[in-house]
Design a protein around this motif. Structure first.
Motif, PDB file in Angstrom:
ATOM      1  N   SER A   1      -5.808   1.725  -1.978  1.00 19.48           N
ATOM      2  CA  SER A   1      -5.118   2.055  -0.731  1.00 19.48           C
ATOM      3  C   SER A   1      -5.485   3.434  -0.196  1.00 19.48           C
ATOM      4  CB  SER A   1      -3.611   1.967  -0.930  1.00 19.48           C
ATOM      5  OG  SER A   1      -3.189   2.871  -1.908  1.00 19.48           O
ATOM      6  N   HIS A   2      -5.310   3.578   1.089  1.00 18.03           N
ATOM      7  CA  HIS A   2      -5.475   4.839   1.798  1.00 18.03           C
ATOM      8  C   HIS A   2      -4.312   4.947   2.779  1.00 18.03           C
ATOM      9  CE1 HIS A   2      -6.929   2.613   5.308  1.00 18.03           C
ATOM     10  NE2 HIS A   2      -7.608   1.905   4.446  1.00 18.03           N
ATOM     11  N   HIS A   3      -4.190   6.067   3.455  1.00 20.53           N
ATOM     12  CA  HIS A   3      -2.996   6.274   4.272  1.00 20.53           C
ATOM     13  C   HIS A   3      -2.829   5.240   5.381  1.00 20.53           C
ATOM     14  CE1 HIS A   3      -5.902   8.504   6.709  1.00 20.53           C
ATOM     15  NE2 HIS A   3      -5.072   8.348   7.699  1.00 20.53           N
ATOM     16  N   GLY A   4      -3.902   4.793   5.976  1.00 23.27           N
ATOM     17  CA  GLY A   4      -3.790   3.764   7.021  1.00 23.27           C
ATOM     18  C   GLY A   4      -3.256   2.454   6.470  1.00 23.27           C
ATOM     19  N   GLU A   5      -3.740   2.080   5.315  1.00 20.35           N
ATOM     20  CA  GLU A   5      -3.268   0.854   4.682  1.00 20.35           C
ATOM     21  C   GLU A   5      -1.803   0.995   4.257  1.00 20.35           C
ATOM     22  OE1 GLU A   5      -4.481  -2.221   1.070  1.00 20.35           O
ATOM     23  OE2 GLU A   5      -5.560  -0.331   1.271  1.00 20.35           O
ATOM     24  N   ILE A   6      -1.444   2.151   3.709  1.00 15.35           N
ATOM     25  CA  ILE A   6      -0.053   2.376   3.301  1.00 15.35           C
ATOM     26  C   ILE A   6       0.868   2.291   4.515  1.00 15.35           C
ATOM     27  CG2 ILE A   6       1.536   4.135   2.420  1.00 15.35           C
ATOM     28  CD1 ILE A   6      -0.761   4.961   0.493  1.00 15.35           C
ATOM     29  N   LEU A   7       0.475   2.901   5.621  1.00 18.11           N
ATOM     30  CA  LEU A   7       1.280   2.831   6.835  1.00 18.11           C
ATOM     31  C   LEU A   7       1.401   1.390   7.319  1.00 18.11           C
ATOM     32  CD1 LEU A   7       2.852   4.137   9.140  1.00 18.11           C
ATOM     33  CD2 LEU A   7       0.658   4.524  10.298  1.00 18.11           C
TER      34      LEU A   7
END
Length: 185
Positions: free
Chosen positions: A67-73
């Motif tokens: 995951s990365h921040h875009g995916e987490i959001l």
């Protein structure tokens, strides 16, 4: 300890675990407190962004190690309560640290990032007061960083434990525990 809430100290706003799906065991206990804290979190974000104070999100990755921040959001926005996520979504200037445990420092690059930015004081908001906020405040204190906690911008699962955690942060870690509007950024 000295009060570094003035212009001499460089501050950073740390937003802890506000990108949440609310699909976990304690969600029903947490949700009312998150809804109550949301306006103060939004105000802190607005003030930090207006004052060019670094905003750093430290968020669990839902066990998705790719995951990365875009995916987490995206995952949080598709959760049970996107209305609690959308108002606090990172903007294009926000920084992001993925965490897997309670403390924002444990096994993350946050200490290095703060040092690079010259940050001396953290303003903590988010969830959960008696867990991630408390452990993050302790780890910041150990690293000789000043800590402020916006008591109306942190959410809890258990009110009695949150109250005790805030008292511990103030007494044992010299944290400034104040209403969000009273915290200098």
């Amino acid at each position: 300890m000295s009060d570094r809430s003035n212009d001499r100290a460089k501050n950073a706003l740390i937003v802890i675990d506000m990108l949440n799906t609310y699909r976990h065991e304690d969600a029903s206990l947490l949700l009312p407190s998150v809804a109550a804290a949301l306006p103060s979190v939004v105000d802190l974000l607005r003030r930090a962004r207006a004052g060019d104070v670094p905003v750093i999100y430290a968020n669990d990755n839902f066990g998705l190690w790719r995951s990365h921040h875009g995916e987490i959001l995206d995952i949080a926005l598709s959760g049970r309560r996107p209305d609690l996520v959308e108002p606090v979504a990172p903007d294009s200037d926000s920084l992001f640290v993925v965490k897997a445990r309670h403390s924002v420092f444990y096994e993350t690059p946050l200490a290095y990032l703060l040092d690079t930015l010259g940050v001396e004081r953290l303003v903590l908001c988010g969830q959960v007061t008696e867990q991630c906020i408390l452990y993050s405040a302790l780890d910041a204190h150990i690293r000789k960083l000043e800590v402020a906690v916006a008591r109306d911008a942190v959410a809890h699962i258990h009110a009695d434990l949150a109250h005790a955690a805030l008292r511990m942060m103030e007494r044992n870690m010299s944290a400034q525990v104040r209403a969000g509007a009273d915290i200098v950024l």
